[in-house]
Motif scaffolding. Structure first.
Motif, PDB file in Angstrom:
ATOM      1  N   SER A  49       0.834  -1.206   0.000  1.00  0.00           N
ATOM      2  CA  SER A  49       0.000   0.000   0.000  1.00  0.00           C
ATOM      3  C   SER A  49       0.862   1.246   0.000  1.00  0.00           C
ATOM      4  O   SER A  49       0.549   2.239  -0.653  1.00  0.00           O
ATOM      5  CB  SER A  49      -0.911   0.010   1.235  1.00  0.00           C
ATOM      6  OG  SER A  49      -1.775  -1.098   1.228  1.00  0.00           O
ATOM      7  N   ARG A  50       1.946   1.182   0.786  1.00  0.00           N
ATOM      8  CA  ARG A  50       2.899   2.291   0.802  1.00  0.00           C
ATOM      9  C   ARG A  50       4.299   1.712   0.944  1.00  0.00           C
ATOM     10  O   ARG A  50       4.566   0.941   1.870  1.00  0.00           O
ATOM     11  CB  ARG A  50       2.610   3.256   1.949  1.00  0.00           C
ATOM     12  CG  ARG A  50       3.564   4.474   1.978  1.00  0.00           C
ATOM     13  CD  ARG A  50       3.480   5.207   3.297  1.00  0.00           C
ATOM     14  NE  ARG A  50       2.224   5.950   3.399  1.00  0.00           N
ATOM     15  CZ  ARG A  50       1.675   6.293   4.562  1.00  0.00           C
ATOM     16  NH1 ARG A  50       2.251   5.944   5.691  1.00  0.00           N
ATOM     17  NH2 ARG A  50       0.543   6.969   4.584  1.00  0.00           N
ATOM     18  N   ALA A 160      -5.667   0.430  -7.076  1.00  0.00           N
ATOM     19  CA  ALA A 160      -5.929   1.749  -6.492  1.00  0.00           C
ATOM     20  C   ALA A 160      -6.936   1.644  -5.349  1.00  0.00           C
ATOM     21  O   ALA A 160      -6.795   2.305  -4.309  1.00  0.00           O
ATOM     22  CB  ALA A 160      -6.443   2.705  -7.582  1.00  0.00           C
ATOM     23  N   ALA A 161      -7.946   0.802  -5.538  1.00  0.00           N
ATOM     24  CA  ALA A 161      -8.943   0.608  -4.473  1.00  0.00           C
ATOM     25  C   ALA A 161      -8.319  -0.056  -3.256  1.00  0.00           C
ATOM     26  O   ALA A 161      -8.636   0.303  -2.104  1.00  0.00           O
ATOM     27  CB  ALA A 161     -10.102  -0.234  -5.004  1.00  0.00           C
ATOM     28  N   GLU A 163      -5.174   0.189  -2.307  1.00  0.00           N
ATOM     29  CA  GLU A 163      -4.341   1.195  -1.647  1.00  0.00           C
ATOM     30  C   GLU A 163      -5.210   2.158  -0.838  1.00  0.00           C
ATOM     31  O   GLU A 163      -4.887   2.496   0.309  1.00  0.00           O
ATOM     32  CB  GLU A 163      -3.534   1.951  -2.701  1.00  0.00           C
ATOM     33  CG  GLU A 163      -2.493   2.884  -2.130  1.00  0.00           C
ATOM     34  CD  GLU A 163      -1.547   3.422  -3.189  1.00  0.00           C
ATOM     35  OE1 GLU A 163      -0.670   4.203  -2.831  1.00  0.00           O
ATOM     36  OE2 GLU A 163      -1.719   3.046  -4.374  1.00  0.00           O
ATOM     37  N   ARG A 164      -6.317   2.565  -1.405  1.00  0.00           N
ATOM     38  CA  ARG A 164      -7.222   3.501  -0.730  1.00  0.00           C
ATOM     39  C   ARG A 164      -7.817   2.892   0.535  1.00  0.00           C
ATOM     40  O   ARG A 164      -7.835   3.514   1.598  1.00  0.00           O
ATOM     41  CB  ARG A 164      -8.326   3.902  -1.713  1.00  0.00           C
ATOM     42  CG  ARG A 164      -9.257   5.000  -1.212  1.00  0.00           C
ATOM     43  CD  ARG A 164     -10.123   5.520  -2.342  1.00  0.00           C
ATOM     44  NE  ARG A 164     -10.920   4.461  -2.969  1.00  0.00           N
ATOM     45  CZ  ARG A 164     -10.723   4.008  -4.208  1.00  0.00           C
ATOM     46  NH1 ARG A 164      -9.737   4.505  -4.942  1.00  0.00           N
ATOM     47  NH2 ARG A 164     -11.498   3.067  -4.710  1.00  0.00           N
ATOM     48  N   GLU A 165      -8.289   1.636   0.434  1.00  0.00           N
ATOM     49  CA  GLU A 165      -8.897   0.981   1.593  1.00  0.00           C
ATOM     50  C   GLU A 165      -7.876   0.729   2.698  1.00  0.00           C
ATOM     51  O   GLU A 165      -8.168   0.873   3.888  1.00  0.00           O
ATOM     52  CB  GLU A 165      -9.538  -0.350   1.167  1.00  0.00           C
ATOM     53  CG  GLU A 165     -10.750  -0.218   0.273  1.00  0.00           C
ATOM     54  CD  GLU A 165     -11.926   0.437   0.984  1.00  0.00           C
ATOM     55  OE1 GLU A 165     -12.008   0.335   2.226  1.00  0.00           O
ATOM     56  OE2 GLU A 165     -12.759   1.064   0.300  1.00  0.00           O
ATOM     57  N   ALA A 168      -6.989   4.389   4.234  1.00  0.00           N
ATOM     58  CA  ALA A 168      -8.078   5.141   4.865  1.00  0.00           C
ATOM     59  C   ALA A 168      -8.621   4.428   6.098  1.00  0.00           C
ATOM     60  O   ALA A 168      -9.019   5.057   7.072  1.00  0.00           O
ATOM     61  CB  ALA A 168      -9.198   5.382   3.852  1.00  0.00           C
ATOM     62  N   GLN A 170     -11.416   2.814   6.691  1.00  0.00           N
ATOM     63  CA  GLN A 170     -12.792   3.121   7.039  1.00  0.00           C
ATOM     64  C   GLN A 170     -13.501   1.856   7.516  1.00  0.00           C
ATOM     65  O   GLN A 170     -12.963   0.751   7.427  1.00  0.00           O
ATOM     66  CB  GLN A 170     -13.512   3.714   5.828  1.00  0.00           C
ATOM     67  CG  GLN A 170     -12.933   5.054   5.372  1.00  0.00           C
ATOM     68  CD  GLN A 170     -13.620   5.589   4.138  1.00  0.00           C
ATOM     69  OE1 GLN A 170     -14.305   4.855   3.433  1.00  0.00           O
ATOM     70  NE2 GLN A 170     -13.427   6.867   3.862  1.00  0.00           N
TER      71      GLN A 170
END
Length: 318
Positions: A49-50, A160-161, A163-165, A168, A170
């Motif tokens: 993710s990072r 991308a999804a 990485e975002r999840e 974030a 949430q």
């Protein structure tokens, strides 16, 4: 009989299952080193993710990883994820973990609160290809998603999804991440197969030889039929002797033994994952009696169908 070769890739993917998955969200700051031991019969999946990070296989192979990279290790080979080659590695099981949901836990490798920590989403899973299980051994040690980017652009929004999840965090992010990872892992395998299986040889010849493909496909479609060499040769459109020689050269086994092992792999699937009655499985796979099926099962699998069912009902930690 149609001369068109069957879609063996679809047949392969139809039998593919990633089950018993346990995921870890790993957060760390340099220097860090996480060791993953040999997991026979399982596959490993990592999504960065990072980054950055380094993947180091025990074979000596080394891969530089950055944000958005995903990879699949089909044969569960031992490996390390680390910040640099001089870092001491610690087995992943020795880090404290905290469950996020039933299938995902959180691992903190001494991250720094004020820095851009490396975040990696990792999974360990049972990797099955149904009747085509031998193909797993022909797969490369590491399968990188970066090699599929130009061929399969649909992977981009999935990564991308993820990485975002992962960043974030949430509500419900862990379950969503796990489902996305399943899809990405399947796309990595499909991309490798559709690209011609790289430089793999041996069993991969089955996918490349349209005559062998027709015979193999027939067995997969009707595993309960007691196929003779003559019947399979007819499906392949060759003589019995030519078919038998080609089959042995490509698979390393005889048609009869291949059919028996195919039936047992399917039997394990039907009993373990689909919870079908053992008597039903025996009849479905062409055995005239439960006793005959049980003898064949124990000879090939090493335990009775009943013992397999009992073992499958015991929760196991990964």
């Amino acid at each position: 009989m149609s001369l068109q070769p069957p879609d063996m890739i679809s047949e392969l993917l139809r039998g593919m299952r990633l089950s018993g998955v346990r995921y870890r969200r790993i957060e760390a700051s340099a220097p860090f080193g996480v060791a993953f031991g040999f997991a026979p019969g399982k596959a490993q999946f990592h999504f960065v993710s990072r980054g950055p990070a380094v993947l180091r296989m025990r074979s000596g192979a080394r891969f530089a990883l950055n944000s958005g990279d995903a990879l699949f290790i089909p044969n569960g080979d031992p490996h390390d994820l680390l910040s640099d080659d001089d870092t001491t590695v610690i087995p992943v099981t020795e880090f404290p973990s905290e469950p996020i949901c039933s299938t995902v836990c959180d691992i903190h490798c001494e991250p720094c609160p004020d820095s851009d920590n490396v975040v990696i989403f990792s999974g360990c899973m049972d990797f099955e290809l149904g009747g085509m299980q031998p193909l797993i051994k022909a797969m490369p040690e590491v399968m990188m998603v970066s090699r599929l980017m130009s061929t399969w652009p649909e992977i981009h929004p999935l990564l991308a999804a993820m990485e975002r999840e992962s960043m974030a965090r949430q509500v419900g992010f862990a379950g969503i991440l796990a489902r996305l990872a399943d899809v990405v892992a399947a796309l990595i395998v499909r991309g490798w197969v559709e690209a011609g299986c790289g430089k793999a040889t041996g069993w991969v010849q089955v996918l490349r030889d349209p005559r062998l493909s027709r015979a193999i496909y027939a067995m997969h479609q009707q595993p309960g039929v007691n196929w003779s060499v003559g019947e399979l040769a007819k499906e392949a459109g060759t003589s019995r002797s030519v078919f038998a020689e080609r089959f042995l050269s490509a698979t390393g086994t005889t048609p009869a033994k291949y059919l028996s092992e195919l039936r047992m792999r399917l039997a394990i699937q039907y009993i373990n994952q689909e919870n079908q009655p053992i008597e039903t499985v025996a009849l479905r796979l062409g055995y005239g009696s439960l006793a005959a099926f049980s003898r064949a099962f124990k000879r090939i699998v090493g335990q009775s169908p009943g013992a397999l069912r009992e073992a499958s009902q015991i929760p196991q930690e990964i």
